[in-house]
Design a protein around this motif. Structure first.
Motif, PDB file in Angstrom:
ATOM      1  N   ASP A  53      51.173  30.729  40.468  1.00  0.00           N
ATOM      2  CA  ASP A  53      49.613  31.092  40.823  1.00  0.00           C
ATOM      3  C   ASP A  53      49.440  31.926  41.841  1.00  0.00           C
ATOM      4  OD1 ASP A  53      49.047  29.016  38.761  1.00  0.00           O
ATOM      5  OD2 ASP A  53      49.069  27.213  40.201  1.00  0.00           O
ATOM      6  N   SER A  54      48.334  32.683  41.591  1.00  0.00           N
ATOM      7  CA  SER A  54      47.877  33.534  42.457  1.00  0.00           C
ATOM      8  C   SER A  54      45.955  33.719  42.052  1.00  0.00           C
ATOM      9  CB  SER A  54      48.262  35.056  42.243  1.00  0.00           C
ATOM     10  OG  SER A  54      48.024  35.563  40.865  1.00  0.00           O
ATOM     11  N   TYR A  55      45.621  34.290  43.210  1.00  0.00           N
ATOM     12  CA  TYR A  55      43.949  34.448  42.997  1.00  0.00           C
ATOM     13  C   TYR A  55      43.792  35.980  42.943  1.00  0.00           C
ATOM     14  CZ  TYR A  55      44.219  29.576  44.005  1.00  0.00           C
ATOM     15  OH  TYR A  55      44.642  28.192  43.462  1.00  0.00           O
ATOM     16  N   GLU A  56      42.657  36.188  42.023  1.00  0.00           N
ATOM     17  CA  GLU A  56      42.250  37.679  41.988  1.00  0.00           C
ATOM     18  C   GLU A  56      40.757  37.673  42.052  1.00  0.00           C
ATOM     19  OE1 GLU A  56      43.745  39.041  38.089  1.00  0.00           O
ATOM     20  OE2 GLU A  56      45.768  38.858  38.586  1.00  0.00           O
ATOM     21  N   ILE A  57      40.198  38.988  42.328  1.00  0.00           N
ATOM     22  CA  ILE A  57      38.758  39.192  42.648  1.00  0.00           C
ATOM     23  C   ILE A  57      38.382  39.941  41.224  1.00  0.00           C
ATOM     24  CG2 ILE A  57      37.280  40.486  43.975  1.00  0.00           C
ATOM     25  CD1 ILE A  57      39.216  40.380  46.050  1.00  0.00           C
ATOM     26  N   PHE A  58      37.198  39.658  40.925  1.00  0.00           N
ATOM     27  CA  PHE A  58      36.607  40.424  39.710  1.00  0.00           C
ATOM     28  C   PHE A  58      35.275  40.844  39.991  1.00  0.00           C
ATOM     29  CE2 PHE A  58      35.107  36.130  38.808  1.00  0.00           C
ATOM     30  CZ  PHE A  58      33.640  36.150  38.169  1.00  0.00           C
ATOM     31  N   ALA A  59      34.805  41.736  39.488  1.00  0.00           N
ATOM     32  CA  ALA A  59      33.325  42.233  39.622  1.00  0.00           C
ATOM     33  C   ALA A  59      32.854  42.566  38.201  1.00  0.00           C
ATOM     34  CB  ALA A  59      33.072  43.329  40.422  1.00  0.00           C
ATOM     35  N   ARG A  60      31.748  42.349  37.672  1.00  0.00           N
ATOM     36  CA  ARG A  60      31.125  42.666  36.350  1.00  0.00           C
ATOM     37  C   ARG A  60      29.884  43.411  36.559  1.00  0.00           C
ATOM     38  NH1 ARG A  60      30.443  37.454  32.277  1.00  0.00           N
ATOM     39  NH2 ARG A  60      32.911  37.286  32.432  1.00  0.00           N
ATOM     40  N   ILE A  73      35.975  44.507  36.279  1.00  0.00           N
ATOM     41  CA  ILE A  73      37.276  44.898  36.748  1.00  0.00           C
ATOM     42  C   ILE A  73      37.695  43.759  37.579  1.00  0.00           C
ATOM     43  CG2 ILE A  73      36.053  45.849  38.977  1.00  0.00           C
ATOM     44  CD1 ILE A  73      38.269  48.068  39.230  1.00  0.00           C
ATOM     45  N   GLN A  74      39.086  43.662  37.485  1.00  0.00           N
ATOM     46  CA  GLN A  74      39.863  42.637  37.953  1.00  0.00           C
ATOM     47  C   GLN A  74      41.195  42.983  38.629  1.00  0.00           C
ATOM     48  OE1 GLN A  74      39.857  39.123  35.487  1.00  0.00           O
ATOM     49  NE2 GLN A  74      41.874  38.218  36.493  1.00  0.00           N
ATOM     50  N   MET A  75      41.310  42.248  39.881  1.00  0.00           N
ATOM     51  CA  MET A  75      42.334  42.989  40.726  1.00  0.00           C
ATOM     52  C   MET A  75      42.860  41.851  41.545  1.00  0.00           C
ATOM     53  SD  MET A  75      40.313  45.213  43.418  1.00  0.00           S
ATOM     54  CE  MET A  75      38.844  45.341  42.212  1.00  0.00           C
ATOM     55  N   PRO A  76      44.313  41.484  41.819  1.00  0.00           N
ATOM     56  CA  PRO A  76      44.733  40.651  42.698  1.00  0.00           C
ATOM     57  C   PRO A  76      44.276  40.801  44.155  1.00  0.00           C
ATOM     58  CG  PRO A  76      46.479  42.166  42.096  1.00  0.00           C
ATOM     59  CD  PRO A  76      45.334  42.471  41.342  1.00  0.00           C
ATOM     60  N   THR A  77      44.482  39.968  45.179  1.00  0.00           N
ATOM     61  CA  THR A  77      44.403  40.084  46.392  1.00  0.00           C
ATOM     62  C   THR A  77      45.434  40.936  47.163  1.00  0.00           C
ATOM     63  OG1 THR A  77      45.437  37.918  46.863  1.00  0.00           O
ATOM     64  CG2 THR A  77      42.964  37.993  46.482  1.00  0.00           C
ATOM     65  N   GLU A  78      46.635  40.937  46.631  1.00  0.00           N
ATOM     66  CA  GLU A  78      47.445  41.973  47.051  1.00  0.00           C
ATOM     67  C   GLU A  78      47.621  42.959  46.273  1.00  0.00           C
ATOM     68  OE1 GLU A  78      50.927  39.551  48.075  1.00  0.00           O
ATOM     69  OE2 GLU A  78      49.853  37.963  49.518  1.00  0.00           O
ATOM     70  N   ASP A  79      48.189  44.111  46.759  1.00  0.00           N
ATOM     71  CA  ASP A  79      48.653  45.335  45.847  1.00  0.00           C
ATOM     72  C   ASP A  79      47.178  45.667  44.908  1.00  0.00           C
ATOM     73  OD1 ASP A  79      50.983  45.713  47.269  1.00  0.00           O
ATOM     74  OD2 ASP A  79      52.042  44.127  45.783  1.00  0.00           O
ATOM     75  N   MET A  80      46.074  45.605  45.301  1.00  0.00           N
ATOM     76  CA  MET A  80      45.124  45.713  44.395  1.00  0.00           C
ATOM     77  C   MET A  80      45.088  46.869  43.504  1.00  0.00           C
ATOM     78  SD  MET A  80      41.934  44.521  46.985  1.00  0.00           S
ATOM     79  CE  MET A  80      41.472  42.989  47.273  1.00  0.00           C
ATOM     80  N   SER A  81      45.108  48.114  44.230  1.00  0.00           N
ATOM     81  CA  SER A  81      44.947  49.284  43.127  1.00  0.00           C
ATOM     82  C   SER A  81      46.070  49.372  42.377  1.00  0.00           C
ATOM     83  CB  SER A  81      44.939  50.633  44.243  1.00  0.00           C
ATOM     84  OG  SER A  81      45.958  50.585  44.986  1.00  0.00           O
ATOM     85  N   ASP A  82      47.238  48.914  42.734  1.00  0.00           N
ATOM     86  CA  ASP A  82      48.465  48.963  41.731  1.00  0.00           C
ATOM     87  C   ASP A  82      48.349  48.087  40.575  1.00  0.00           C
ATOM     88  OD1 ASP A  82      49.545  50.988  43.386  1.00  0.00           O
ATOM     89  OD2 ASP A  82      50.621  49.416  44.494  1.00  0.00           O
ATOM     90  N   SER A 109      47.343  51.112  35.884  1.00  0.00           N
ATOM     91  CA  SER A 109      48.593  51.654  36.021  1.00  0.00           C
ATOM     92  C   SER A 109      49.481  51.184  35.129  1.00  0.00           C
ATOM     93  CB  SER A 109      49.085  51.196  37.220  1.00  0.00           C
ATOM     94  OG  SER A 109      48.421  51.522  38.453  1.00  0.00           O
ATOM     95  N   GLU A 110      50.566  52.072  34.636  1.00  0.00           N
ATOM     96  CA  GLU A 110      51.415  51.771  33.868  1.00  0.00           C
ATOM     97  C   GLU A 110      52.523  50.814  34.394  1.00  0.00           C
ATOM     98  OE1 GLU A 110      53.280  55.504  33.006  1.00  0.00           O
ATOM     99  OE2 GLU A 110      51.655  56.154  31.397  1.00  0.00           O
ATOM    100  N   ASP A 111      53.067  50.041  33.645  1.00  0.00           N
ATOM    101  CA  ASP A 111      53.947  49.242  33.830  1.00  0.00           C
ATOM    102  C   ASP A 111      55.422  49.794  34.186  1.00  0.00           C
ATOM    103  OD1 ASP A 111      55.406  49.578  31.464  1.00  0.00           O
ATOM    104  OD2 ASP A 111      54.745  47.527  30.886  1.00  0.00           O
ATOM    105  N   SER A 112      56.508  49.149  34.472  1.00  0.00           N
ATOM    106  CA  SER A 112      57.973  50.069  34.697  1.00  0.00           C
ATOM    107  C   SER A 112      58.392  50.664  33.600  1.00  0.00           C
ATOM    108  CB  SER A 112      58.922  48.881  35.280  1.00  0.00           C
ATOM    109  OG  SER A 112      59.130  47.813  34.039  1.00  0.00           O
ATOM    110  N   GLU A 113      57.950  50.278  32.235  1.00  0.00           N
ATOM    111  CA  GLU A 113      58.475  50.868  31.191  1.00  0.00           C
ATOM    112  C   GLU A 113      57.792  51.865  30.821  1.00  0.00           C
ATOM    113  OE1 GLU A 113      58.741  47.374  28.919  1.00  0.00           O
ATOM    114  OE2 GLU A 113      60.362  46.610  30.072  1.00  0.00           O
ATOM    115  N   GLY A 114      56.583  52.299  31.211  1.00  0.00           N
ATOM    116  CA  GLY A 114      55.653  53.173  31.142  1.00  0.00           C
ATOM    117  C   GLY A 114      54.496  52.904  30.054  1.00  0.00           C
TER     118      GLY A 114
END
Length: 128
Positions: A53-60, A73-82, A109-114
Motif C-alpha cells: 500500500d502507498s498513497y498518491e496525489i492526484f489532480a484533475r 495527473i496522478q503521482m506517488p508521494t516518493e519519486d513523483m516525476s519518475d 516514463s518508460e518502465d525498465s523494458e522500455g
C-alpha cells in the motif's frame, strides 16, 4: 467562505486484478477537494511496484470543451516525476451525486523494458 462553496468527492477505481471481495472497490479509494469548478486535488490509496500500500496525489482539470470530460495527473508521494501518470476521462452522473468515471491513463516514463502501457479504468465517484 471557501469551504462553504467547495465540494468534496470520494473516488475509487475498480480493480479487476483483486480477489472477488470488496477490495476490488476499496483498494484504490481516495478523497478529493474541488478547489474551483475546474480543478480538483486529492489523495488516493494505491499499490506500489512491490504490491505494498502507498498513497498518491492526484489532480484533475475539467475540460470546458465537453461537459463531464477531464484531464488528470496522478503521482506517488516518493519519486513523483519518475512515476507520474496522465490521463483523460469522462464523468457520467448515475444517480444523484454518484458518478461513473471511465478513464484512460498512461505513465509518463518508460518502465525498465522500455514500455509505456496505458490502462483503461472504471472509476466511481460520490460528490458531496
Amino acid at each position: 467562505t471557501l469551504a462553504a462553496s467547495a465540494q468534496f468527492m470520494v473516488v475509487t477505481t475498480y480493480d479487476s486484478d483483486q480477489e472477488e471481495t470488496m477490495d476490488q472497490i476499496t483498494a484504490n479509494m481516495g478523497v478529493g477537494y474541488m478547489v474551483s469548478d475546474a480543478i480538483t486535488i486529492g489523495g488516493v490509496r494505491a499499490k506500489d511496484a512491490a504490491g505494498d500500500d502507498s498513497y498518491e496525489i492526484f489532480a484533475r482539470y475539467n475540460l470546458s470543451m465537453m461537459e463531464g470530460a477531464f484531464a488528470m495527473i496522478q503521482m506517488p508521494t516518493e519519486d513523483m516525476s519518475d512515476n507520474m501518470t496522465v490521463g483523460v476521462g469522462m464523468s457520467f452522473s448515475v444517480w444523484n451525486s454518484l458518478y461513473l468515471e471511465p478513464n484512460y491513463t498512461m505513465p509518463i516514463s518508460e518502465d525498465s523494458e522500455g514500455n509505456r502501457e496505458g490502462s483503461f479504468n472504471i472509476g466511481i465517484g460520490y460528490r458531496f
